[in-house]
Write an enzyme that holds these catalytic residues in place. Sequence first.
Site, short mmCIF file in Angstrom:
data_model
loop_
_atom_site.label_atom_id
_atom_site.label_comp_id
_atom_site.label_asym_id
_atom_site.label_seq_id
_atom_site.Cartn_x
_atom_site.Cartn_y
_atom_site.Cartn_z
N ASP A 1 29.57 28.67 -7.39
CA ASP A 1 29.86 27.37 -7.91
C ASP A 1 29.47 26.86 -9.45
O ASP A 1 29.10 26.03 -9.77
CB ASP A 1 29.31 26.22 -7.09
CG ASP A 1 30.29 26.14 -5.66
OD1 ASP A 1 31.34 26.68 -5.82
OD2 ASP A 1 29.91 25.44 -4.84
N HIS B 1 30.47 31.09 -2.68
CA HIS B 1 30.76 31.22 -4.00
C HIS B 1 29.43 30.49 -4.86
O HIS B 1 28.44 29.83 -4.23
CB HIS B 1 31.92 30.39 -4.25
CG HIS B 1 33.02 30.79 -3.54
ND1 HIS B 1 33.17 30.10 -2.41
CD2 HIS B 1 33.86 31.84 -3.52
CE1 HIS B 1 34.17 30.55 -1.73
NE2 HIS B 1 34.68 31.67 -2.47
N ASP C 1 32.01 27.36 4.15
CA ASP C 1 32.71 28.78 3.80
C ASP C 1 31.38 29.82 3.88
O ASP C 1 31.75 30.92 3.72
CB ASP C 1 33.68 28.70 2.72
CG ASP C 1 32.93 28.57 1.32
OD1 ASP C 1 31.73 28.95 1.04
OD2 ASP C 1 33.69 28.36 0.42
N GLU D 1 33.48 20.96 2.58
CA GLU D 1 34.79 22.09 2.63
C GLU D 1 34.99 22.17 4.06
O GLU D 1 35.63 23.39 4.31
CB GLU D 1 34.18 23.54 2.08
CG GLU D 1 34.07 23.25 0.61
CD GLU D 1 35.12 23.14 -0.10
OE1 GLU D 1 36.46 22.95 0.29
OE2 GLU D 1 35.00 22.91 -1.33
N ASP E 1 26.29 28.87 0.27
CA ASP E 1 27.68 29.00 -0.08
C ASP E 1 27.98 30.27 -0.34
O ASP E 1 27.24 31.25 -0.90
CB ASP E 1 27.88 28.17 -1.75
CG ASP E 1 29.22 27.70 -2.06
OD1 ASP E 1 30.32 28.56 -1.46
OD2 ASP E 1 29.51 26.57 -2.50
N HIS F 1 35.74 21.99 -7.75
CA HIS F 1 34.92 22.44 -6.61
C HIS F 1 34.28 23.76 -6.86
O HIS F 1 33.07 24.09 -6.37
CB HIS F 1 35.63 22.45 -5.47
CG HIS F 1 36.51 23.69 -4.89
ND1 HIS F 1 36.46 24.12 -3.67
CD2 HIS F 1 37.16 24.39 -5.77
CE1 HIS F 1 37.47 25.11 -3.68
NE2 HIS F 1 37.70 25.29 -4.84
#
Length: 300
Positions: A127, A125, A229, A272, A123, A140
């Site tokens: 999260d 991010h 992503d 995503e 990821d 999310h």
Amino acid sequence: MQKNVIRIIGVPIDLGADRRGVDMGPSAIRYAGLNVRLKRLGWKVEDSGNLEVPVPESREIRDKRLKYLDEIVTINERLHIVVSEAIKEGVIPLILGGDHSLAIGTLSGLALSGKTLGVIWFDTHGDYNSLDTTESGNIHGMPLAVANGIGASELTSIGGMKKKLQEENTVIIGAREMDPQEKEMLRQSKITVFTMRDIDQKGMMEVVKEGIEIASRGTDGIHVSFDLDVIDPEEAPGVGTPVPGGITYREAHLAMELLADSGRIASMDVVEVNPILDNHNKTAKLAVGLISSAFGERIF
């Protein structure tokens, strides 16, 4: 026990994010030939269809700090049951998203199954936000924190246990954009974070090998959570939160090939994919290729 069986579970949820379109992700991935590709590799594929998910237009946001909380709780309560059942039956659950809030249900289901699984989280991010740190209120951006017992009780209580993962067996790969408080929370945890700088310096092979070793210590297998992503937007344009400087096409495939070589994958979610923002289903096709690599497809 059923061997060589993958059970596909679609979760067309886009309640956890601001940008619409990821609810079409499961259909786009299937349309890109997922089932046929897996069958060619010798897997028996059971497609369970999609969980029923309401569209945002039919609901109201009651708390801007936790958008669509009640609906997301309901969906993940359903998902954690079907994921747990799959693991108990000895099949591999492959969850197609949808936004990454569905991982709350996935990880809750894995914990409920009685198996101890490490987690490798691809990821951009972290999260790892919560009610106290979120800047957007989008759930999310919270699933990894929720799985670690951090966040709204309505979310952390799904599955009846507060913590759904072992921090010391959890690895994030490919991070390049995180909120300041989120970074600090991750630093205070025992979760291992490999940023894009780590990949640049060590190379993807070394990062993934280290990740597999960490996620495998004393566990029954590995859950792979793959947010598209994490890949550079040039290769994966159909995502809701693109960030320049992501991993390359070949780095992503190498990561999946190394995981396949380990023989440790017990479950996977792929999230995503946003067809509205995509170019001729390019991102969904990439997702199918990566899933295929994770389950044994080779160049030669």
